[in-house]
Design an enzyme around this catalytic site. Structure first.
Site, PDB file in Angstrom:
ATOM      1  N   LYS A  31       0.834  -1.199   0.000  1.00 35.50           N
ATOM      2  CA  LYS A  31       0.000   0.000   0.000  1.00 35.50           C
ATOM      3  C   LYS A  31       0.868   1.248   0.000  1.00 35.50           C
ATOM      4  CE  LYS A  31      -1.641   1.953   3.669  1.00 35.50           C
ATOM      5  NZ  LYS A  31      -2.366   2.339   4.899  1.00 35.50           N
ATOM      6  N   GLU A 319       3.131  -0.806  12.494  1.00 33.36           N
ATOM      7  CA  GLU A 319       2.007  -1.531  11.895  1.00 33.36           C
ATOM      8  C   GLU A 319       2.028  -3.015  12.265  1.00 33.36           C
ATOM      9  OE1 GLU A 319      -0.579  -0.696   9.537  1.00 33.36           O
ATOM     10  OE2 GLU A 319      -0.234   1.386  10.083  1.00 33.36           O
ATOM     11  N   LYS A 416      -9.738  -2.418   3.171  1.00 30.66           N
ATOM     12  CA  LYS A 416      -8.894  -1.223   3.168  1.00 30.66           C
ATOM     13  C   LYS A 416      -7.571  -1.491   2.470  1.00 30.66           C
ATOM     14  CE  LYS A 416      -6.552   1.807   6.490  1.00 30.66           C
ATOM     15  NZ  LYS A 416      -6.895   3.112   5.882  1.00 30.66           N
TER      16      LYS A 416
END
Length: 440
Positions: A31, A319, A416
């Site tokens: 991402k 993360e 997402k």
């Protein structure tokens, strides 16, 4: 994946592991790299291609936002997107969804447009801090109307350009503030001389290495030789082919699964050199007693369920916190994570959410301002709440491996960054062979 609207919630019963793993997983593109490539390609003077991009809600929101500002982006081929830059214009709206990359990366781009650009997003996004970007733009002379919220919704009243020059910011809450400003900086009249002046370091530093590397690959002149200072010269960005690496953050729960239940799990095409923060998971799992091997197909973890206790500073790889905290919650011993205070401002307050859910699971949890300490106990049936946060759903999948009568409140939030996460997870845990494949 059908679009950029907020997904309808879907309760999920993740698979209970009946045996050791023997799986090969292909994770989708990064991402972080996809988002940066889209922005740099849209600011370039010539067309670009993006090979193996991440096709997810976050990246499609970025695509739509850049299209609304004038860029022509063709996503009809899932494996090869094309970007044709065009003059930036205002008089438009940008939907940020719940994407921090969109709500932070695009306002400096919008400041280069001609006319106002309105930003808004999901209800949860309005709770995410964006004071850093808003203040930085104002300090650069850009008018921003935010109603005093320092968060969504707000409007950037662009006038066709940004003078640039010297700018001091406090980026201790998010590295995305620095990334956002640096990517737009070559288009500023005087470039940008950016300094971080916060009392705490910029978190997730590998993302800054990533943006500097990608800026240079696009032809920008960037000087980061001085700590907490980045100087970007004004100039043109060149179009190019961007090849996106697998998303190592999305790979983390799969590697943790091998540690929880044992066996072998391979992630295809793991890069031997990368600026992705998620690469740190390799060293962490070795420290916990598992074996990590490079194979011809990628990276293989040979899991050891008798994990060793660890104390981790994840300031540069925050993360990974949800997946590792979940691993601690179902492993032997006591382990802790520190240095991640900034994840309280992510999709949800991740520290508080993890403390709440792991305590419900049966673990003994101590909450710190900047992390948590977890001592596993016998797990108990529960519904794991996700708080509209894809990483919390990943953590729930890990705890469900060894917890009967367990469910995750909403797995759709994983759209997402990976719409097919649940199906790939089920295939990896329940089946043998490859998981992922086309469309992952």
């Amino acid at each position: 994946m059908t679009g950029t609207a907020a997904p309808k919630q879907r309760r999920w019963t993740p698979p209970y592991a009946e045996r050791e793993l023997d799986a090969v997983v292909r994770v989708p593109g990064s991402k972080s790299m996809t988002a940066r490539a889209l922005v740099l390609a849209s600011l370039a003077t010539t067309p670009s291609t993006i090979r193996r991009p991440l096709y997810s809600r976050d990246t499609l929101l970025m695509v739509d936002g850049l299209r609304s500002l004038g860029a022509e982006i063709d996503t009809s081929d899932d494996d090869l997107w094309t970007v044709n830059p065009a003059p930036l214009h205002g008089g438009t709206d940008v939907d940020c969804g719940l994407a921090g990359t969109v709500m932070r990366f695009l306002p400096p781009v919008a400041a280069l447009a001609s006319g106002p650009v309105a930003f808004d997003g999901d209800p949860h996004a309005r709770k995410r801090p964006n004071d850093g970007v808003i203040k930085a733009l104002r300090d650069l002379g850009v008018e921003v109307d935010d109603g005093g919220r320092a968060a969504l919704p707000f409007t950037v009243r662009a006038t066709g350009g940004v003078k640039g020059g010297e700018l001091a910011v406090d980026a201790s809450k998010t590295s995305q503030l620095v990334s956002a400003l640096l990517m737009a900086a070559p288009r500023f009249e005087n470039g940008l001389d950016l300094r971080h002046i916060g009392d705490r370091p910029v978190p997730s530093r590998p993302y800054l290495d990533m943006v500097v590397q990608m800026l240079r690959q696009a032809g920008a002149e960037v000087d980061d030789s001085e700590g907490n200072r980045w100087k970007v010269a004004p100039g043109e960005l060149s179009g190019r082919e961007w090849v996106i690496e697998p998303d190592l953050q999305n790979a983390a729960p799969f590697l943790c699964a091998a540690v929880v239940v044992g066996g072998h799990l391979t992630v295809e095409d793991w890069p031997t050199e990368t600026t992705q923060a998620g690469d740190k998971i390799r060293d962490i799992l070795v420290e916990m007693g598992s074996r990590v091997e490079w194979t011809r197909g990628g990276l293989t973890v040979v899991g050891s369920p008798s994990t060793l206790s660890v104390d981790l500073d994840l300031a540069d790889a925050s993360e990974l916190t949800p997946s590792l905290a979940a691993l601690f919650g179902v492993s032997r011993g006591t382990s802790s994570i520190r240095g991640v205070a900034h994840i309280r401002g992510h999709e949800t307050d991740r520290i508080a959410a993890l403390v709440r859910e792991l305590t419900k699971l049966g673990a003994e949890v101590v909450e710190y301002d900047d992390g948590l300490k977890v001592t596993a106990r016998a797990t108990r049936p529960m519904t794991w709440e996700t708080y509209a946060d894809h990483r919390m759903a990943h953590a729930g999948a890990i705890t469900g491996l060894v917890t009967p009568d367990f469910s995750v409140s909403d797995v759709a939030c994983t759209s997402k960054t990976w719409p097919d996460f649940a199906s790939v997870w089920e295939q990896a845990i329940l089946g043998h062979g490859n998981a992922g494949g086309a469309g992952a």
